[in-house]
Design a protein around this motif. Structure first.
Motif, PDB file in Angstrom:
ATOM      1  N   ASN A  13     -11.149   6.280   8.750  1.00 56.31           N
ATOM      2  CA  ASN A  13     -12.437   6.702   8.207  1.00 56.31           C
ATOM      3  C   ASN A  13     -13.519   5.641   8.318  1.00 56.31           C
ATOM      4  O   ASN A  13     -14.616   5.808   7.789  1.00 56.31           O
ATOM      5  N   GLY A  14     -13.221   4.530   8.968  1.00 54.18           N
ATOM      6  CA  GLY A  14     -14.226   3.503   9.216  1.00 54.18           C
ATOM      7  C   GLY A  14     -14.604   2.689   7.983  1.00 54.18           C
ATOM      8  O   GLY A  14     -15.683   2.121   7.936  1.00 54.18           O
ATOM      9  N   LYS A  15     -13.743   2.620   7.007  1.00 54.87           N
ATOM     10  CA  LYS A  15     -14.019   1.839   5.794  1.00 54.87           C
ATOM     11  C   LYS A  15     -13.230   0.539   5.884  1.00 54.87           C
ATOM     12  O   LYS A  15     -12.087   0.446   5.438  1.00 54.87           O
ATOM     13  N   TYR A  16     -13.864  -0.473   6.460  1.00 53.90           N
ATOM     14  CA  TYR A  16     -13.145  -1.697   6.790  1.00 53.90           C
ATOM     15  C   TYR A  16     -13.048  -2.687   5.624  1.00 53.90           C
ATOM     16  O   TYR A  16     -12.109  -3.457   5.565  1.00 53.90           O
ATOM     17  N   LEU A  17     -13.995  -2.677   4.718  1.00 54.73           N
ATOM     18  CA  LEU A  17     -13.920  -3.588   3.575  1.00 54.73           C
ATOM     19  C   LEU A  17     -12.742  -3.258   2.651  1.00 54.73           C
ATOM     20  O   LEU A  17     -11.971  -4.156   2.294  1.00 54.73           O
ATOM     21  N   PRO A  18     -12.555  -1.987   2.264  1.00 52.31           N
ATOM     22  CA  PRO A  18     -11.355  -1.678   1.462  1.00 52.31           C
ATOM     23  C   PRO A  18     -10.064  -1.942   2.239  1.00 52.31           C
ATOM     24  O   PRO A  18      -9.055  -2.313   1.644  1.00 52.31           O
ATOM     25  N   ALA A  19     -10.100  -1.762   3.551  1.00 54.08           N
ATOM     26  CA  ALA A  19      -8.912  -2.032   4.365  1.00 54.08           C
ATOM     27  C   ALA A  19      -8.556  -3.517   4.294  1.00 54.08           C
ATOM     28  O   ALA A  19      -7.375  -3.868   4.214  1.00 54.08           O
ATOM     29  N   ALA A  20      -9.555  -4.380   4.295  1.00 52.38           N
ATOM     30  CA  ALA A  20      -9.299  -5.815   4.197  1.00 52.38           C
ATOM     31  C   ALA A  20      -8.687  -6.153   2.838  1.00 52.38           C
ATOM     32  O   ALA A  20      -7.778  -6.984   2.749  1.00 52.38           O
ATOM     33  N   PHE A  21      -9.163  -5.515   1.793  1.00 54.08           N
ATOM     34  CA  PHE A  21      -8.587  -5.715   0.470  1.00 54.08           C
ATOM     35  C   PHE A  21      -7.125  -5.266   0.436  1.00 54.08           C
ATOM     36  O   PHE A  21      -6.264  -5.946  -0.127  1.00 54.08           O
ATOM     37  N   LEU A  22      -6.842  -4.140   1.064  1.00 51.84           N
ATOM     38  CA  LEU A  22      -5.471  -3.632   1.083  1.00 51.84           C
ATOM     39  C   LEU A  22      -4.548  -4.513   1.919  1.00 51.84           C
ATOM     40  O   LEU A  22      -3.365  -4.642   1.606  1.00 51.84           O
ATOM     41  N   VAL A  23      -5.075  -5.110   2.974  1.00 49.41           N
ATOM     42  CA  VAL A  23      -4.272  -6.040   3.769  1.00 49.41           C
ATOM     43  C   VAL A  23      -3.881  -7.241   2.897  1.00 49.41           C
ATOM     44  O   VAL A  23      -2.721  -7.674   2.894  1.00 49.41           O
ATOM     45  N   GLY A  24      -4.847  -7.774   2.162  1.00 47.54           N
ATOM     46  CA  GLY A  24      -4.560  -8.899   1.273  1.00 47.54           C
ATOM     47  C   GLY A  24      -3.555  -8.533   0.193  1.00 47.54           C
ATOM     48  O   GLY A  24      -2.639  -9.302  -0.106  1.00 47.54           O
ATOM     49  N   THR A  25      -3.714  -7.359  -0.388  1.00 49.74           N
ATOM     50  CA  THR A  25      -2.797  -6.901  -1.426  1.00 49.74           C
ATOM     51  C   THR A  25      -1.396  -6.707  -0.870  1.00 49.74           C
ATOM     52  O   THR A  25      -0.407  -7.117  -1.484  1.00 49.74           O
ATOM     53  N   GLY A  26      -1.309  -6.095   0.301  1.00 53.73           N
ATOM     54  CA  GLY A  26      -0.005  -5.881   0.925  1.00 53.73           C
ATOM     55  C   GLY A  26       0.685  -7.190   1.263  1.00 53.73           C
ATOM     56  O   GLY A  26       1.898  -7.334   1.056  1.00 53.73           O
ATOM     57  N   CYS A  27      -0.071  -8.159   1.759  1.00 49.26           N
ATOM     58  CA  CYS A  27       0.507  -9.469   2.080  1.00 49.26           C
ATOM     59  C   CYS A  27       0.995 -10.182   0.818  1.00 49.26           C
ATOM     60  O   CYS A  27       2.063 -10.804   0.827  1.00 49.26           O
ATOM     61  N   ALA A  28       0.230 -10.091  -0.255  1.00 45.20           N
ATOM     62  CA  ALA A  28       0.643 -10.723  -1.511  1.00 45.20           C
ATOM     63  C   ALA A  28       1.925 -10.077  -2.037  1.00 45.20           C
ATOM     64  O   ALA A  28       2.846 -10.778  -2.463  1.00 45.20           O
ATOM     65  N   LEU A  29       1.997  -8.755  -1.996  1.00 40.81           N
ATOM     66  CA  LEU A  29       3.201  -8.069  -2.464  1.00 40.81           C
ATOM     67  C   LEU A  29       4.403  -8.404  -1.587  1.00 40.81           C
ATOM     68  O   LEU A  29       5.520  -8.561  -2.085  1.00 40.81           O
ATOM     69  N   LEU A  30       4.194  -8.514  -0.291  1.00 42.86           N
ATOM     70  CA  LEU A  30       5.269  -8.888   0.615  1.00 42.86           C
ATOM     71  C   LEU A  30       5.764 -10.297   0.310  1.00 42.86           C
ATOM     72  O   LEU A  30       6.978 -10.554   0.284  1.00 42.86           O
ATOM     73  N   TYR A  31       4.857 -11.215   0.023  1.00 41.50           N
ATOM     74  CA  TYR A  31       5.228 -12.579  -0.341  1.00 41.50           C
ATOM     75  C   TYR A  31       6.056 -12.588  -1.622  1.00 41.50           C
ATOM     76  O   TYR A  31       7.096 -13.247  -1.700  1.00 41.50           O
ATOM     77  N   PHE A  32       5.604 -11.832  -2.631  1.00 42.79           N
ATOM     78  CA  PHE A  32       6.331 -11.775  -3.899  1.00 42.79           C
ATOM     79  C   PHE A  32       7.718 -11.154  -3.711  1.00 42.79           C
ATOM     80  O   PHE A  32       8.689 -11.573  -4.339  1.00 42.79           O
ATOM     81  N   LYS A  33       7.814 -10.162  -2.841  1.00 41.87           N
ATOM     82  CA  LYS A  33       9.095  -9.522  -2.575  1.00 41.87           C
ATOM     83  C   LYS A  33      10.056 -10.500  -1.915  1.00 41.87           C
ATOM     84  O   LYS A  33      11.237 -10.558  -2.271  1.00 41.87           O
ATOM     85  N   ILE A  34       9.579 -11.281  -0.975  1.00 44.47           N
ATOM     86  CA  ILE A  34      10.424 -12.273  -0.309  1.00 44.47           C
ATOM     87  C   ILE A  34      10.906 -13.311  -1.311  1.00 44.47           C
ATOM     88  O   ILE A  34      12.076 -13.703  -1.299  1.00 44.47           O
ATOM     89  N   GLN A  35      10.011 -13.755  -2.199  1.00 44.84           N
ATOM     90  CA  GLN A  35      10.410 -14.726  -3.220  1.00 44.84           C
ATOM     91  C   GLN A  35      11.467 -14.139  -4.162  1.00 44.84           C
ATOM     92  O   GLN A  35      12.413 -14.827  -4.551  1.00 44.84           O
ATOM     93  N   LEU A  36      11.324 -12.875  -4.513  1.00 44.37           N
ATOM     94  CA  LEU A  36      12.299 -12.213  -5.368  1.00 44.37           C
ATOM     95  C   LEU A  36      13.653 -12.115  -4.669  1.00 44.37           C
ATOM     96  O   LEU A  36      14.696 -12.358  -5.284  1.00 44.37           O
ATOM     97  N   MET A  37      13.655 -11.789  -3.382  1.00 40.53           N
ATOM     98  CA  MET A  37      14.904 -11.695  -2.636  1.00 40.53           C
ATOM     99  C   MET A  37      15.598 -13.057  -2.564  1.00 40.53           C
ATOM    100  O   MET A  37      16.822 -13.150  -2.705  1.00 40.53           O
ATOM    101  N   LYS A  38      14.837 -14.129  -2.359  1.00 41.97           N
ATOM    102  CA  LYS A  38      15.417 -15.474  -2.335  1.00 41.97           C
ATOM    103  C   LYS A  38      16.041 -15.817  -3.683  1.00 41.97           C
ATOM    104  O   LYS A  38      17.119 -16.396  -3.749  1.00 41.97           O
TER     105      LYS A  38
END
Length: 65
Positions: free
Chosen positions: A28-53
Motif C-alpha cells: 500500500n506504499g506506506k513505508y514509514l509504518p513498514a520501517a517501524f514494523l521492521v524495527g519491532t520485528g528485529c527487536a522481537l527476534l533478538y529477544f527470542k534468540i536471547q530466550l532460546m540461549k
C-alpha cells in the motif's frame, strides 16, 4: 518454565504479525509504518534468540546435576 513458554509464543506471534504488517505496508506504499514494523520485528527476534540461549543454558545445567 511456563512463563518462558508463553513468552516464546508471544515473540512468535509478534514476529509473524510484523511480517504480515510489513507486506501490507509495502503493498500500500506506506513505508514509514513498514520501517517501524521492521524495527519491532528485529527487536522481537533478538529477544527470542536471547530466550532460546537462556533455555539451552538452563537445560545444560540441569543435565550436569
Amino acid at each position: 518454565m511456563g512463563k518462558k513458554f508463553l513468552l516464546n509464543i508471544f515473540y512468535n506471534l509478534g514476529i509473524i504479525l510484523s511480517l504480515f504488517g510489513i507486506i501490507w505496508c509495502y503493498q500500500n506504499g506506506k513505508y514509514l509504518p513498514a520501517a517501524f514494523l521492521v524495527g519491532t520485528g528485529c527487536a522481537l527476534l533478538y529477544f527470542k534468540i536471547q530466550l532460546m540461549k537462556e533455555i539451552r543454558k538452563t537445560f545444560k545445567e540441569k543435565g550436569q546435576d
